[in-house]
Write a protein that holds these residues in place. Sequence first.
Motif, PDB file in Angstrom:
ATOM      1  N   GLN A  36      36.832  47.626  44.044  1.00  0.00           N
ATOM      2  CA  GLN A  36      36.002  46.550  43.417  1.00  0.00           C
ATOM      3  C   GLN A  36      36.597  45.184  43.554  1.00  0.00           C
ATOM      4  OE1 GLN A  36      34.322  47.737  39.754  1.00  0.00           O
ATOM      5  NE2 GLN A  36      33.694  49.644  40.475  1.00  0.00           N
ATOM      6  N   ALA A  37      37.644  44.865  44.155  1.00  0.00           N
ATOM      7  CA  ALA A  37      38.095  43.527  44.089  1.00  0.00           C
ATOM      8  C   ALA A  37      37.215  42.487  44.834  1.00  0.00           C
ATOM      9  CB  ALA A  37      39.338  43.472  44.994  1.00  0.00           C
ATOM     10  N   HIS A  38      37.504  41.166  44.872  1.00  0.00           N
ATOM     11  CA  HIS A  38      36.587  40.229  45.190  1.00  0.00           C
ATOM     12  C   HIS A  38      37.379  40.049  46.896  1.00  0.00           C
ATOM     13  CE1 HIS A  38      40.097  37.536  44.631  1.00  0.00           C
ATOM     14  NE2 HIS A  38      39.325  36.796  45.173  1.00  0.00           N
ATOM     15  N   HIS A  39      38.612  41.004  47.133  1.00  0.00           N
ATOM     16  CA  HIS A  39      38.782  40.500  48.399  1.00  0.00           C
ATOM     17  C   HIS A  39      39.141  41.873  49.152  1.00  0.00           C
ATOM     18  CE1 HIS A  39      42.889  41.763  46.864  1.00  0.00           C
ATOM     19  NE2 HIS A  39      42.662  40.914  45.897  1.00  0.00           N
ATOM     20  N   ALA A  88      49.887  37.052  34.054  1.00  0.00           N
ATOM     21  CA  ALA A  88      48.819  35.880  34.253  1.00  0.00           C
ATOM     22  C   ALA A  88      47.179  36.900  34.256  1.00  0.00           C
ATOM     23  CB  ALA A  88      48.993  35.545  35.517  1.00  0.00           C
ATOM     24  N   PHE A  89      46.927  36.734  32.985  1.00  0.00           N
ATOM     25  CA  PHE A  89      45.487  37.673  32.718  1.00  0.00           C
ATOM     26  C   PHE A  89      44.449  36.652  33.033  1.00  0.00           C
ATOM     27  CE2 PHE A  89      42.517  39.921  29.629  1.00  0.00           C
ATOM     28  CZ  PHE A  89      42.805  41.257  30.214  1.00  0.00           C
ATOM     29  N   ASN A  90      44.465  36.536  34.347  1.00  0.00           N
ATOM     30  CA  ASN A  90      43.144  35.711  34.905  1.00  0.00           C
ATOM     31  C   ASN A  90      42.206  36.459  35.614  1.00  0.00           C
ATOM     32  OD1 ASN A  90      45.812  33.551  34.769  1.00  0.00           O
ATOM     33  ND2 ASN A  90      44.031  32.567  34.194  1.00  0.00           N
ATOM     34  N   ASN A  91      41.001  35.789  36.053  1.00  0.00           N
ATOM     35  CA  ASN A  91      40.129  36.194  36.797  1.00  0.00           C
ATOM     36  C   ASN A  91      40.353  35.244  38.055  1.00  0.00           C
ATOM     37  OD1 ASN A  91      38.394  38.386  35.990  1.00  0.00           O
ATOM     38  ND2 ASN A  91      37.428  36.816  34.458  1.00  0.00           N
ATOM     39  N   PRO A  92      40.047  35.795  39.217  1.00  0.00           N
ATOM     40  CA  PRO A  92      39.361  36.924  39.767  1.00  0.00           C
ATOM     41  C   PRO A  92      40.198  38.113  39.628  1.00  0.00           C
ATOM     42  CG  PRO A  92      40.037  35.627  41.739  1.00  0.00           C
ATOM     43  CD  PRO A  92      40.219  34.713  40.506  1.00  0.00           C
ATOM     44  N   HIS A  93      41.602  38.040  39.577  1.00  0.00           N
ATOM     45  CA  HIS A  93      42.696  39.258  39.477  1.00  0.00           C
ATOM     46  C   HIS A  93      43.714  38.654  38.516  1.00  0.00           C
ATOM     47  CE1 HIS A  93      41.222  42.030  42.279  1.00  0.00           C
ATOM     48  NE2 HIS A  93      40.738  41.050  43.048  1.00  0.00           N
ATOM     49  N   TRP A 118      47.849  38.920  37.529  1.00  0.00           N
ATOM     50  CA  TRP A 118      49.076  39.116  38.379  1.00  0.00           C
ATOM     51  C   TRP A 118      50.267  39.404  37.359  1.00  0.00           C
ATOM     52  CZ3 TRP A 118      50.266  39.000  43.372  1.00  0.00           C
ATOM     53  CH2 TRP A 118      49.199  38.729  44.407  1.00  0.00           C
ATOM     54  N   GLU A 146      49.627  42.217  42.054  1.00  0.00           N
ATOM     55  CA  GLU A 146      48.331  41.865  41.739  1.00  0.00           C
ATOM     56  C   GLU A 146      47.507  43.032  41.049  1.00  0.00           C
ATOM     57  OE1 GLU A 146      44.350  40.233  43.969  1.00  0.00           O
ATOM     58  OE2 GLU A 146      44.847  42.065  44.546  1.00  0.00           O
ATOM     59  N   GLY A 204      40.723  42.702  37.636  1.00  0.00           N
ATOM     60  CA  GLY A 204      40.154  41.716  37.063  1.00  0.00           C
ATOM     61  C   GLY A 204      40.279  41.792  35.514  1.00  0.00           C
ATOM     62  N   VAL A 205      39.738  40.664  34.477  1.00  0.00           N
ATOM     63  CA  VAL A 205      40.111  40.606  33.357  1.00  0.00           C
ATOM     64  C   VAL A 205      39.203  41.690  32.766  1.00  0.00           C
ATOM     65  CG1 VAL A 205      39.786  39.343  31.230  1.00  0.00           C
ATOM     66  CG2 VAL A 205      41.137  38.383  33.180  1.00  0.00           C
ATOM     67  N   THR A 206      38.014  41.739  32.968  1.00  0.00           N
ATOM     68  CA  THR A 206      36.892  42.533  32.433  1.00  0.00           C
ATOM     69  C   THR A 206      37.106  44.205  32.559  1.00  0.00           C
ATOM     70  OG1 THR A 206      35.265  42.031  34.299  1.00  0.00           O
ATOM     71  CG2 THR A 206      34.953  40.905  32.100  1.00  0.00           C
ATOM     72  N   PHE A 235      30.726  50.812  41.939  1.00  0.00           N
ATOM     73  CA  PHE A 235      30.432  49.703  40.969  1.00  0.00           C
ATOM     74  C   PHE A 235      29.768  50.190  39.702  1.00  0.00           C
ATOM     75  CE2 PHE A 235      31.004  47.726  45.032  1.00  0.00           C
ATOM     76  CZ  PHE A 235      31.983  46.825  44.734  1.00  0.00           C
ATOM     77  N   ASP A 256      37.492  39.785  53.425  1.00  0.00           N
ATOM     78  CA  ASP A 256      36.357  39.691  52.530  1.00  0.00           C
ATOM     79  C   ASP A 256      36.267  38.067  52.134  1.00  0.00           C
ATOM     80  OD1 ASP A 256      34.589  39.534  50.310  1.00  0.00           O
ATOM     81  OD2 ASP A 256      35.309  41.435  49.621  1.00  0.00           O
ATOM     82  N   TYR A 316      32.119  41.822  37.803  1.00  0.00           N
ATOM     83  CA  TYR A 316      32.267  41.188  36.411  1.00  0.00           C
ATOM     84  C   TYR A 316      31.357  41.063  35.596  1.00  0.00           C
ATOM     85  CZ  TYR A 316      36.268  39.687  39.506  1.00  0.00           C
ATOM     86  OH  TYR A 316      37.212  39.603  40.651  1.00  0.00           O
ATOM     87  N   ARG A 340      31.902  43.755  51.019  1.00  0.00           N
ATOM     88  CA  ARG A 340      32.718  43.676  52.287  1.00  0.00           C
ATOM     89  C   ARG A 340      32.520  44.762  53.291  1.00  0.00           C
ATOM     90  NH1 ARG A 340      36.599  44.070  48.626  1.00  0.00           N
ATOM     91  NH2 ARG A 340      37.827  45.881  48.249  1.00  0.00           N
ATOM     92  N   LEU A 375      33.590  46.065  26.115  1.00  0.00           N
ATOM     93  CA  LEU A 375      33.808  44.418  26.020  1.00  0.00           C
ATOM     94  C   LEU A 375      33.416  43.977  24.691  1.00  0.00           C
ATOM     95  CD1 LEU A 375      32.614  43.254  29.473  1.00  0.00           C
ATOM     96  CD2 LEU A 375      35.088  43.949  28.919  1.00  0.00           C
ATOM     97  N   TRP A 404      35.840  30.198  34.208  1.00  0.00           N
ATOM     98  CA  TRP A 404      36.938  30.293  35.305  1.00  0.00           C
ATOM     99  C   TRP A 404      36.169  30.010  36.594  1.00  0.00           C
ATOM    100  CZ3 TRP A 404      36.774  34.231  39.221  1.00  0.00           C
ATOM    101  CH2 TRP A 404      35.861  35.205  38.917  1.00  0.00           C
ATOM    102  N   ARG A 410      48.406  28.808  36.127  1.00  0.00           N
ATOM    103  CA  ARG A 410      49.004  28.802  34.567  1.00  0.00           C
ATOM    104  C   ARG A 410      49.735  27.558  34.800  1.00  0.00           C
ATOM    105  NH1 ARG A 410      48.127  33.667  30.688  1.00  0.00           N
ATOM    106  NH2 ARG A 410      46.372  34.302  31.115  1.00  0.00           N
TER     107      ARG A 410
END
Lengths: 139, 348
Positions: free
Chosen positions: A23-26, A47-52, A54, A72, A75-77, B31, B130, B148, B214, B269, B279, B309
């Motif tokens: 489901q990644a964005h890449h 690093a609890f960041n979107n889109p992924h 790290w 990597e 994602g956060v959600t 998904f 992608d 998301y 993709r 959530l 973001w 960060r």
Amino acid sequence: MKRLFNPLLLASAVVLMTTNVAQAHHSFAMFDNKTFVTKTGTIVRWAFNNPHTWLYLNIKNADGSETLWSFEGAGVTGLIQRGVTGNTIKPGDTVTFMYCPLRDGRPGGAIGWVKLADGKALNLADGGCTGTEETSRKR
Amino acid sequence: MKLTISRWRLAFGTLVLALTPLLALAQGGGFGSGYGPPLKVIPAPQSFTTSEAHYQFLLTQAKGGTQHTIASVPRWDGLWVTAGNTHMDAFIEGGNFNGKVRAGVLTPAYEKAFKERWREQTEEGQVHYDRLGRCEPPGMPRFLLEPYSHEFINLPTESYLINDFGPSIRRVLIGKQHSNLYGTHSWYGDTIGFWDGDKLVLNTKYLYPADFTRWSPMTSNQFEAVEIWQLHKYPDGIERIEVQATFYDKFAFVKPVSAVYAFRHAAELAQADYRVIHWECDQTNNNFLDDKGVSNFHLPGEAGFNDGRGSTIFPELPGQTRDPIYNTALPAATSPAQSQSAPKGAKP
């Protein structure tokens, strides 16, 4: 007596069950997702960041020096739905973890599972790495 | 005793391995599939040559639509996540990763391009690249399946369909005609709509070229959509927003394509007291396209590494780090190169 349900085994199973449809964005083309490696390191940053997310760790080399490795995760959600937050892993923690390496040999990859010092196992994987404890090999 | 535990492990592992393909194939689009009853596509009531003709037909059928007030407009409050879709059924025989590309659905140029994507996905395990890796917005129709979180805010004269990617916001103008003052297209185009009781009917035009995802077909700048959004309630408290969509694209499709997408309440959530924060992909993303056309990452210490960060451009001032709780530091990206050990200390 040994516990019947090993948390790491459970995390490995969940990794398998939750990441088959990537489901990644890449693309995950940069990862060798058929090789599963286990290492131990010290957390530098979670690093609890979107889109992924790290995970950055210092890992000791054979000569005693350290190398920063980068992994990597999902994602956060996705991770919050698995009970993982930006405070679950802290700088300075020592963890054992499984990953699928970058194909080009640089120090990084896709994270699979992480085992904290207290024995708690986390599934941080996205679709790039779906190995289990049994398929991992130590390096 | 060890032997017993090993057997348990073996049994559990076997169970997982047995379940895994079933989960993956449950609904090929993935998904979040598997929540509620299987999704069923409701095709367009008749053949239309354009999305606008389709939309006008539905508007006439609804006698101009329902005029909701702030008290009567359907409420879809809270956070939602995707709950499956059927888009792969339209393009892949069997609708899963074992199938072949369906013939006669895509135009020759788009079918050829899609076959290469599908070859990479099925033979190599991954599509090489992608476009979202470069932080392009999902656009349409990909908005409908991004994992998301989503929020859907309905007012009598507007609806806001929000995906926490970027973020992406589709603004729906109720009872309006299409308008395009920019003289070009965009990621989410122009969406008009009307209410037919508790169904929200949309028509979207003026979109950028994009894709379904993709490993699915690409779409052209002539892609248009008619969507019918409705909240469905099933036994055992299951609530699912289902989006019956028909897609038009004279460059990509031989004839219009229909699919259904779904969303469910993001109960996990809400339970975690999650808050959506702003973001932007560009701020934290390190994905790039290498000279072989394959996605890869910049790592800390390498030229091009984007330290999401790290500090602002004023590190000499106190309080300029973007990691003020843990105050971590990574090697600065000063030269093309070697990764190094992270600094032991960090400046707050």
